[in-house]
Design an enzyme around this catalytic site. Sequence first.
Site, mmCIF file in Angstrom:
data_model
loop_
_atom_site.group_PDB
_atom_site.id
_atom_site.type_symbol
_atom_site.label_atom_id
_atom_site.label_comp_id
_atom_site.label_asym_id
_atom_site.label_seq_id
_atom_site.Cartn_x
_atom_site.Cartn_y
_atom_site.Cartn_z
ATOM 1 N N HIS A 93 13.357 13.014 -1.444
ATOM 2 C CA HIS A 93 12.753 11.705 -1.707
ATOM 3 C C HIS A 93 12.626 11.499 -3.216
ATOM 4 O O HIS A 93 12.314 12.434 -3.955
ATOM 5 C CB HIS A 93 11.383 11.607 -1.030
ATOM 6 C CG HIS A 93 10.856 10.212 -1.034
ATOM 7 N ND1 HIS A 93 10.252 9.668 -2.137
ATOM 8 C CD2 HIS A 93 10.875 9.242 -0.093
ATOM 9 C CE1 HIS A 93 9.916 8.410 -1.861
ATOM 10 N NE2 HIS A 93 10.287 8.131 -0.630
ATOM 11 N N GLU A 169 18.049 4.730 -0.315
ATOM 12 C CA GLU A 169 16.768 4.200 -0.765
ATOM 13 C C GLU A 169 16.821 3.972 -2.275
ATOM 14 O O GLU A 169 16.539 4.887 -3.058
ATOM 15 C CB GLU A 169 15.649 5.174 -0.391
ATOM 16 C CG GLU A 169 14.282 4.611 -0.676
ATOM 17 C CD GLU A 169 13.181 5.375 0.039
ATOM 18 O OE1 GLU A 169 12.614 4.825 0.988
ATOM 19 O OE2 GLU A 169 12.893 6.509 -0.357
HETATM 20 P P1 PGA Z 1 8.068 1.744 0.987
HETATM 21 O O1 PGA Z 1 8.392 3.294 0.804
HETATM 22 O O2 PGA Z 1 8.436 1.368 2.390
HETATM 23 O O3 PGA Z 1 6.593 1.656 0.748
HETATM 24 O O4 PGA Z 1 8.867 1.005 -0.009
HETATM 25 C C1 PGA Z 1 9.575 3.830 1.302
HETATM 26 C C2 PGA Z 1 9.702 5.259 0.864
HETATM 27 O O5 PGA Z 1 9.377 5.565 -0.292
HETATM 28 O O6 PGA Z 1 10.133 6.114 1.645
#
Ligand code: PGA
Length: 263
Positions: A93, A169
């Site tokens: 992450h 992401e």
């Molecule tokens: P968010 O976070 O949905 O609050 O943008 C996603 C993540 O960091 O996994």
Amino acid sequence: MNTMPKLIVANWKMNPATLTEAVRLARAEDRKNVVICPPFPFLRAVGAALRRAKLGAQDMFWENPPSGGGPYTGEVSGKMLRSLSAHYVIIGHSERRRWLGETDEMVNKKVLAALKAGIKVILCVGESLAIRRRGMAVAKRFVRNQLMKNLKGIRGLWSKTRNLIVTYEPVWAISTSRGAKDQDNADTPDDILQMIRFIKSILASRYALRDMRIIYGGSVNSQNVQNFLQYKDIGGALVGGASLKAKEFKKIIRIVTKLNHHG
Ligand code: PGA
């Protein structure tokens, strides 16, 4: 109807503050095709509260005691996660890369260790705002590079690669990344789809991995989830902030359940 149901992964990050709240939230979010990833101290109790959702962790270490040297104070092994029936683990992450200094090499070791341990890996990749500002082609190059470093050596784990889920992401799209908690920073469906198809093509051409599940993460909420998940190539979502609000999360699940039934 889509062959692969959409998967919603709840990344609770370092929340909620107490075990009681964690169990309450888990009960409210306990649905099929959902993975709940609480902080380590709540894994066992949350796992016990779930009937339909699966349990996931937010990280794991790459060694398994007693082998592999060490000791490694504070770390948690894949075997430990397995013994708690955690079937999934988020690895790489961007917050861990940023705040805990996780490098691509460390992420790679974790991916390999998790796959060896039989845990499904939710690998996060994505570019920063500075990179994205230089254009989609630069962002793609960055993501390809990250992916290849993080997946180094998975060919040897051929039979286990079914356990790999990649999350696209973009760092700048995470709800808290600009310090504005409830702001909708999400990427556009067109760009997400383009990047997810690009990731799919890399997995197919470099690793002969086809029909892999690629999901999107970054400011997903009940207002925008359908815009992303209506596409067959987007296999689900990683949800941070919205997964801490039971009502909002249930709305998301309702929308996704409908999509799963009607395609
Ligand atoms: P968010 O976070 O949905 O609050 O943008 C996603 C993540 O960091 O996994």
